[in-house]
Motif scaffolding. Structure first.
Motif, PDB file in Angstrom:
ATOM      1  N   PRO A  95      -2.147   5.929   0.037  1.00  0.00           N
ATOM      2  CA  PRO A  95      -3.136   6.170  -1.012  1.00  0.00           C
ATOM      3  C   PRO A  95      -3.442   7.670  -1.081  1.00  0.00           C
ATOM      4  CG  PRO A  95      -3.804   4.314   0.330  1.00  0.00           C
ATOM      5  CD  PRO A  95      -2.608   4.942   1.004  1.00  0.00           C
ATOM      6  N   THR A  96      -3.393   8.231  -2.288  1.00  0.00           N
ATOM      7  CA  THR A  96      -3.460   9.683  -2.446  1.00  0.00           C
ATOM      8  C   THR A  96      -4.443  10.111  -3.525  1.00  0.00           C
ATOM      9  OG1 THR A  96      -1.138   9.873  -1.751  1.00  0.00           O
ATOM     10  CG2 THR A  96      -2.051  11.729  -2.974  1.00  0.00           C
ATOM     11  N   LEU A 139     -12.745   3.784  -0.942  1.00  0.00           N
ATOM     12  CA  LEU A 139     -11.302   3.549  -0.830  1.00  0.00           C
ATOM     13  C   LEU A 139     -10.909   3.080   0.572  1.00  0.00           C
ATOM     14  CD1 LEU A 139      -8.912   3.932  -2.804  1.00  0.00           C
ATOM     15  CD2 LEU A 139      -8.522   6.152  -1.761  1.00  0.00           C
ATOM     16  N   ASP A 183      -4.156   7.134   6.542  1.00  0.00           N
ATOM     17  CA  ASP A 183      -4.736   6.113   5.661  1.00  0.00           C
ATOM     18  C   ASP A 183      -5.009   6.652   4.253  1.00  0.00           C
ATOM     19  OD1 ASP A 183      -5.087   3.940   7.673  1.00  0.00           O
ATOM     20  OD2 ASP A 183      -6.311   5.481   8.630  1.00  0.00           O
ATOM     21  N   LEU A 184      -5.161   7.975   4.145  1.00  0.00           N
ATOM     22  CA  LEU A 184      -5.426   8.601   2.848  1.00  0.00           C
ATOM     23  C   LEU A 184      -4.933  10.041   2.904  1.00  0.00           C
ATOM     24  CD1 LEU A 184      -6.890   8.668   0.022  1.00  0.00           C
ATOM     25  CD2 LEU A 184      -8.875   9.534   1.252  1.00  0.00           C
ATOM     26  N   LYS A 212      -4.387   7.473  -6.440  1.00  0.00           N
ATOM     27  CA  LYS A 212      -5.593   6.703  -6.735  1.00  0.00           C
ATOM     28  C   LYS A 212      -6.585   7.485  -7.590  1.00  0.00           C
ATOM     29  CE  LYS A 212      -3.922   3.458  -4.257  1.00  0.00           C
ATOM     30  NZ  LYS A 212      -3.067   2.555  -4.988  1.00  0.00           N
ATOM     31  N   THR A 244       2.671   5.265  -7.873  1.00  0.00           N
ATOM     32  CA  THR A 244       1.762   4.155  -7.562  1.00  0.00           C
ATOM     33  C   THR A 244       0.727   4.493  -6.487  1.00  0.00           C
ATOM     34  OG1 THR A 244       3.349   3.263  -5.989  1.00  0.00           O
ATOM     35  CG2 THR A 244       3.434   2.388  -8.232  1.00  0.00           C
ATOM     36  N   SER A 245       1.019   5.460  -5.648  1.00  0.00           N
ATOM     37  CA  SER A 245       0.083   5.772  -4.563  1.00  0.00           C
ATOM     38  C   SER A 245      -1.075   6.666  -5.011  1.00  0.00           C
ATOM     39  CB  SER A 245       0.822   6.399  -3.383  1.00  0.00           C
ATOM     40  OG  SER A 245       1.591   7.493  -3.800  1.00  0.00           O
ATOM     41  N   GLU A 275       7.120   7.857  -1.498  1.00  0.00           N
ATOM     42  CA  GLU A 275       7.336   6.591  -2.203  1.00  0.00           C
ATOM     43  C   GLU A 275       8.803   6.164  -2.115  1.00  0.00           C
ATOM     44  OE1 GLU A 275       5.606   6.594  -6.141  1.00  0.00           O
ATOM     45  OE2 GLU A 275       3.580   6.634  -5.333  1.00  0.00           O
TER      46      GLU A 275
END
Length: 120
Positions: free
Chosen positions: A76-77, A117, A48-49, A98, A95-96, A69
C-alpha cells in the motif's frame, strides 16, 4: 508487532517530519532518499506502507511501484509530490497506490489517513 512504514523522499526535511510524525504514532519508520535505497529496504523488511515522492534521483517513485507490482510485492503506497496534476493519470493502473498527496500537505490529515489504512 509494530507496523512498518517506509518514507522515501530526497528532501531530508520531509523524511524527518514523517519519521517523527509516524514514529510518535507507534509505527516503526524506515527512510530512504531514492528508489534504489527503497528497494533495498523492502527486500530486508516487511513494509506495511510506503510513502514515496514521485520525483526522486536514481529511480523515481512510479518506477519503484511498478517494479514492486511486477514482482508481486505490492505495498500500500501514498505518493507525494509538488506536481500532482502532472502524473495523477499515470497512477490509475497502479493498484497499490492508495492516495496521492500534494506537497505541502496537512500532517494531521496524513496521520489520520495512515492510522485508518493500517488499523488492525
Amino acid at each position: 508487532m509494530k507496523r512498518e512504514i517506509l518514507v522515501v523522499d530526497d528532501e531530508i526535511g520531509i523524511r524527518l517530519l514523517l519519521e517523527e510524525l509516524m514514529g510518535s504514532e507507534g509505527f516503526k519508520v524506515h527512510t530512504a532518499q531514492n528508489g534504489k535505497e527503497a528497494l533495498e529496504i523492502i527486500n530486508k523488511h516487511t513494509i506495511d506502507l510506503m510513502m514515496i515522492d514521485y520525483k526522486l534521483p536514481v529511480m523515481d517513485g512510479i518506477e519503484v511501484i511498478k517494479q514492486l507490482e511486477k514482482e508481486n510485492k505490492a505495498i500500500p503506497t501514498i505518493i507525494m509530490s509538488g506536481l500532482t496534476e502532472n502524473f495523477k493519470d499515470s497512477t490509475y493502473e497502479l493498484t497499490s497506490v492508495k492516495k496521492v498527496l500534494s506537497k505541502p500537505f496537512d500532517v494531521l490529515e496524513v496521520r489520520e489517513f495512515v492510522k485508518q489504512l493500517l488499523a488492525d
